[in-house]
Write a protein that holds these residues in place. Structure first.
Motif, PDB file in Angstrom:
ATOM      1  N   ALA A  19      -3.398   0.501  -3.210  1.00 11.96           N
ATOM      2  CA  ALA A  19      -3.403   1.498  -2.133  1.00 11.96           C
ATOM      3  C   ALA A  19      -4.547   2.497  -2.291  1.00 11.96           C
ATOM      4  CB  ALA A  19      -2.066   2.236  -2.113  1.00 11.96           C
ATOM      5  N   SER A  20      -4.953   2.719  -3.539  1.00 11.16           N
ATOM      6  CA  SER A  20      -6.018   3.693  -3.815  1.00 11.16           C
ATOM      7  C   SER A  20      -7.417   3.083  -3.727  1.00 11.16           C
ATOM      8  CB  SER A  20      -5.826   4.295  -5.211  1.00 11.16           C
ATOM      9  OG  SER A  20      -4.547   4.878  -5.333  1.00 11.16           O
ATOM     10  N   GLU A  21      -7.475   1.766  -3.615  1.00  8.84           N
ATOM     11  CA  GLU A  21      -8.761   1.070  -3.579  1.00  8.84           C
ATOM     12  C   GLU A  21      -9.557   1.471  -2.341  1.00  8.84           C
ATOM     13  OE1 GLU A  21     -11.695  -1.298  -5.102  1.00  8.84           O
ATOM     14  OE2 GLU A  21      -9.758  -0.891  -6.029  1.00  8.84           O
ATOM     15  N   ARG A  22     -10.845   1.729  -2.534  1.00  6.41           N
ATOM     16  CA  ARG A  22     -11.736   2.094  -1.436  1.00  6.41           C
ATOM     17  C   ARG A  22     -12.932   1.149  -1.416  1.00  6.41           C
ATOM     18  NH1 ARG A  22      -7.806   3.929  -0.096  1.00  6.41           N
ATOM     19  NH2 ARG A  22      -7.237   6.075   0.398  1.00  6.41           N
ATOM     20  N   ILE A  23     -13.237   0.615  -0.249  1.00  2.01           N
ATOM     21  CA  ILE A  23     -14.321  -0.350  -0.091  1.00  2.01           C
ATOM     22  C   ILE A  23     -15.463   0.327   0.654  1.00  2.01           C
ATOM     23  CG2 ILE A  23     -14.976  -2.583   0.886  1.00  2.01           C
ATOM     24  CD1 ILE A  23     -11.955  -3.316   0.709  1.00  2.01           C
ATOM     25  N   GLY A  24     -16.622   0.391   0.043  1.00  3.36           N
ATOM     26  CA  GLY A  24     -17.764   1.054   0.649  1.00  3.36           C
ATOM     27  C   GLY A  24     -18.277   0.326   1.884  1.00  3.36           C
ATOM     28  N   VAL A  25     -18.778   1.105   2.835  1.00  2.00           N
ATOM     29  CA  VAL A  25     -19.320   0.555   4.083  1.00  2.00           C
ATOM     30  C   VAL A  25     -20.756   1.034   4.247  1.00  2.00           C
ATOM     31  CG1 VAL A  25     -19.061   0.418   6.590  1.00  2.00           C
ATOM     32  CG2 VAL A  25     -17.022   0.554   5.132  1.00  2.00           C
ATOM     33  N   PHE A  26     -21.707   0.185   3.867  1.00  2.00           N
ATOM     34  CA  PHE A  26     -23.145   0.459   4.027  1.00  2.00           C
ATOM     35  C   PHE A  26     -23.570   1.795   3.418  1.00  2.00           C
ATOM     36  CE2 PHE A  26     -21.889  -2.004   7.918  1.00  2.00           C
ATOM     37  CZ  PHE A  26     -22.397  -3.215   7.486  1.00  2.00           C
ATOM     38  N   GLY A  27     -22.834   2.266   2.420  1.00  2.39           N
ATOM     39  CA  GLY A  27     -23.214   3.495   1.740  1.00  2.39           C
ATOM     40  C   GLY A  27     -22.963   4.772   2.520  1.00  2.39           C
ATOM     41  N   VAL A  28     -22.291   4.680   3.678  1.00  6.71           N
ATOM     42  CA  VAL A  28     -22.059   5.883   4.498  1.00  6.71           C
ATOM     43  C   VAL A  28     -20.605   6.320   4.495  1.00  6.71           C
ATOM     44  CG1 VAL A  28     -23.999   5.364   6.025  1.00  6.71           C
ATOM     45  CG2 VAL A  28     -21.711   4.518   6.605  1.00  6.71           C
ATOM     46  N   GLY A  29     -19.748   5.519   3.909  1.00 10.17           N
ATOM     47  CA  GLY A  29     -18.326   5.849   3.894  1.00 10.17           C
ATOM     48  C   GLY A  29     -17.532   4.731   3.247  1.00 10.17           C
ATOM     49  N   PHE A  30     -16.237   4.721   3.501  1.00  8.57           N
ATOM     50  CA  PHE A  30     -15.374   3.712   2.890  1.00  8.57           C
ATOM     51  C   PHE A  30     -14.193   3.413   3.804  1.00  8.57           C
ATOM     52  CE2 PHE A  30     -13.932   7.869   1.444  1.00  8.57           C
ATOM     53  CZ  PHE A  30     -12.579   7.823   1.740  1.00  8.57           C
ATOM     54  N   VAL A  31     -13.569   2.270   3.546  1.00  9.10           N
ATOM     55  CA  VAL A  31     -12.327   1.904   4.236  1.00  9.10           C
ATOM     56  C   VAL A  31     -11.311   1.472   3.188  1.00  9.10           C
ATOM     57  CG1 VAL A  31     -13.405   1.239   6.419  1.00  9.10           C
ATOM     58  CG2 VAL A  31     -13.125  -0.472   4.600  1.00  9.10           C
ATOM     59  N   SER A  32     -10.049   1.435   3.591  1.00 12.13           N
ATOM     60  CA  SER A  32      -8.976   1.037   2.684  1.00 12.13           C
ATOM     61  C   SER A  32      -8.676  -0.453   2.827  1.00 12.13           C
ATOM     62  CB  SER A  32      -7.718   1.846   3.001  1.00 12.13           C
ATOM     63  OG  SER A  32      -7.265   1.537   4.314  1.00 12.13           O
ATOM     64  N   ILE A  33      -7.831  -0.963   1.945  1.00 14.06           N
ATOM     65  CA  ILE A  33      -7.383  -2.356   2.024  1.00 14.06           C
ATOM     66  C   ILE A  33      -6.654  -2.595   3.349  1.00 14.06           C
ATOM     67  CG2 ILE A  33      -5.892  -4.110   1.008  1.00 14.06           C
ATOM     68  CD1 ILE A  33      -8.333  -3.556  -0.674  1.00 14.06           C
ATOM     69  N   GLY A  34      -5.845  -1.619   3.761  1.00  7.21           N
ATOM     70  CA  GLY A  34      -5.118  -1.739   5.030  1.00  7.21           C
ATOM     71  C   GLY A  34      -6.061  -1.875   6.212  1.00  7.21           C
ATOM     72  N   ALA A  35      -7.151  -1.107   6.203  1.00 10.50           N
ATOM     73  CA  ALA A  35      -8.135  -1.185   7.289  1.00 10.50           C
ATOM     74  C   ALA A  35      -8.797  -2.555   7.322  1.00 10.50           C
ATOM     75  CB  ALA A  35      -9.188  -0.092   7.125  1.00 10.50           C
ATOM     76  N   VAL A  36      -9.076  -3.112   6.138  1.00 10.01           N
ATOM     77  CA  VAL A  36      -9.664  -4.455   6.066  1.00 10.01           C
ATOM     78  C   VAL A  36      -8.694  -5.484   6.641  1.00 10.01           C
ATOM     79  CG1 VAL A  36     -10.465  -6.271   4.508  1.00 10.01           C
ATOM     80  CG2 VAL A  36     -11.133  -3.892   4.095  1.00 10.01           C
ATOM     81  N   LEU A  37      -7.408  -5.351   6.308  1.00 13.11           N
ATOM     82  CA  LEU A  37      -6.392  -6.248   6.864  1.00 13.11           C
ATOM     83  C   LEU A  37      -6.371  -6.160   8.389  1.00 13.11           C
ATOM     84  CD1 LEU A  37      -3.367  -5.688   4.430  1.00 13.11           C
ATOM     85  CD2 LEU A  37      -4.807  -7.728   4.597  1.00 13.11           C
ATOM     86  N   ALA A  38      -6.494  -4.937   8.913  1.00 11.15           N
ATOM     87  CA  ALA A  38      -6.478  -4.742  10.364  1.00 11.15           C
ATOM     88  C   ALA A  38      -7.680  -5.407  11.025  1.00 11.15           C
ATOM     89  CB  ALA A  38      -6.449  -3.248  10.689  1.00 11.15           C
TER      90      ALA A  38
END
Length: 340
Positions: free
Chosen positions: A158-177
């Motif tokens: 739940a705490s995992e954060r995935i970087g997006v082009f160095g400008v921010g991040f998304v969560s695992i849930g967002a990736v699932l969506a």
């Protein structure tokens, strides 16, 4: 010019463009009104905060496309959250196995509802309403208190954060969506199953006469809705890290509103998955407005969405009427040309 406007209105993507336009306007107003609104992470947070709703709305869209409905999605989400929390906190079941189990439960429940609706030709409103009561009741049977998830692996996920082009991040849930959206768009746009779904929504009797697998497809649609509800429950639990009887309360209405605002007709046969996404994002932007403003109640989101829903339903009715007139006019012109 008139012919050009008529062609735009007649396009099946007209409602989608209106929805995207509304989202752009709302976001632009936010940028001009609030400092920091234009930061990329604010936009990415729309996916993080609304991941569960996006997934659930995808499932709802499938049911609306066949002129059906599924009122049980919020309750199924809550039940899956509760089962997942109970398994992780009170048993030795591994987190991965627990997730697969709740996905199987949600999928099976959706398939059962779809089978009952289709086999006995019953109103989906009534059957899924009964399903909503059943799942919400079962959630309370498991526990009337909140079960907090403290499983180290799941908390880390739940705490995992995935970087997006160095400008921010998304969560695992967002990736699932996002993955769910992409798969749904491909299925509806480029597969035989997707074309059958649209055909059933346009006219179930005509679809039957064409030899399309109506029974199997309708059951599959509710199965997909059940799976999306369960997956939405997983995404929701990654945000809340709890199981609670009132999780997802009213989410079925938010999902229906998002799908309709995104251009899905309640009468079936017309819908566009990217529009569904923007329907959810519009709700997210309104809630972000309220967060930045700081003094307004979150209930203003419901008020604005309710008003938008009425506007879009009226717009859909006018568009449908306009398309009918254009179709009749073209038929008459074609008949006159044949006679001459």
């Amino acid at each position: 010019m008139k012919k050009f406007l008529n062609n735009i209105i007649a396009s099946k993507y007209f409602s989608f463009f209106v929805t995207v336009g509304l989202f752009v306007v709302l976001y632009a107003v936010g940028i001009m009104t609030y400092k920091g609104f234009m930061r990329p992470q604010v936009f990415l947070n729309l996916f993080i905060d609304n991941a569960a709703l996006i997934i659930v709305t995808v499932g709802i869209t499938f049911t609306l496309l066949i002129a059906g409905i599924d009122l049980s999605v919020g309750a199924v989400l809550a039940l899956c959250c509760m089962i997942l929390a109970y398994l992780l906190e009170n048993t030795t079941v591994p987190a991965g196995a627990a997730v697969l189990l709740v996905l199987a439960i949600g999928t099976a429940f959706g398939a059962l509802q779809g089978y009952i609706i289709t086999k006995f030709d019953l109103q989906p409103f009534i059957i899924t309403l009964a399903g909503m009561f059943f799942c919400r009741g079962m959630t309370a049977v498991i526990s009337q208190d909140t079960i907090t998830i403290s499983n180290p692996f799941y908390v880390g996920l739940a705490s995992e954060r995935i970087g997006v082009f160095g400008v921010g991040f998304v969560s695992i849930g967002a990736v699932l969506a996002i993955v769910t959206l992409l798969i749904a768009a491909v299925v509806l746009g480029y597969t035989k199953f997707g074309r059958t779904v649209f055909a059933i929504g346009g006219s179930e009797s005509s679809a039957s006469l064409m030899g399309l697998p109506v029974f199997r497809t309708k059951v599959a649609v509710y199965t997909i809705s059940g799976f999306c509800s369960a997956l939405g429950g997983v995404a929701y639990s990654l945000i809340m890290l709890t199981g609670y009887n009132l999780h997802g309360l009213g989410m079925e209405m938010d999902a229906i509103a998002s799908s309709v605002i995104g251009g899905t007709l309640l009468t079936g046969g017309v819908g566009f998955i990217p529009g569904t996404l923007f329907g959810v994002l519009i709700q997210g932007v309104i809630l972000t407005f309220i967060t930045f403003q700081g003094t307004l109640s979150a209930w203003w989101t419901k008020i604005v969405v309710g008003a938008l829903l009425c506007v879009f339903i009226v717009m859909q009715a006018l568009i449908t009427e306009r398309k009918s007139k254009l179709s009749s006019k073209r038929s008459m012109e074609s008949a006159a040309a044949d006679k001459s």
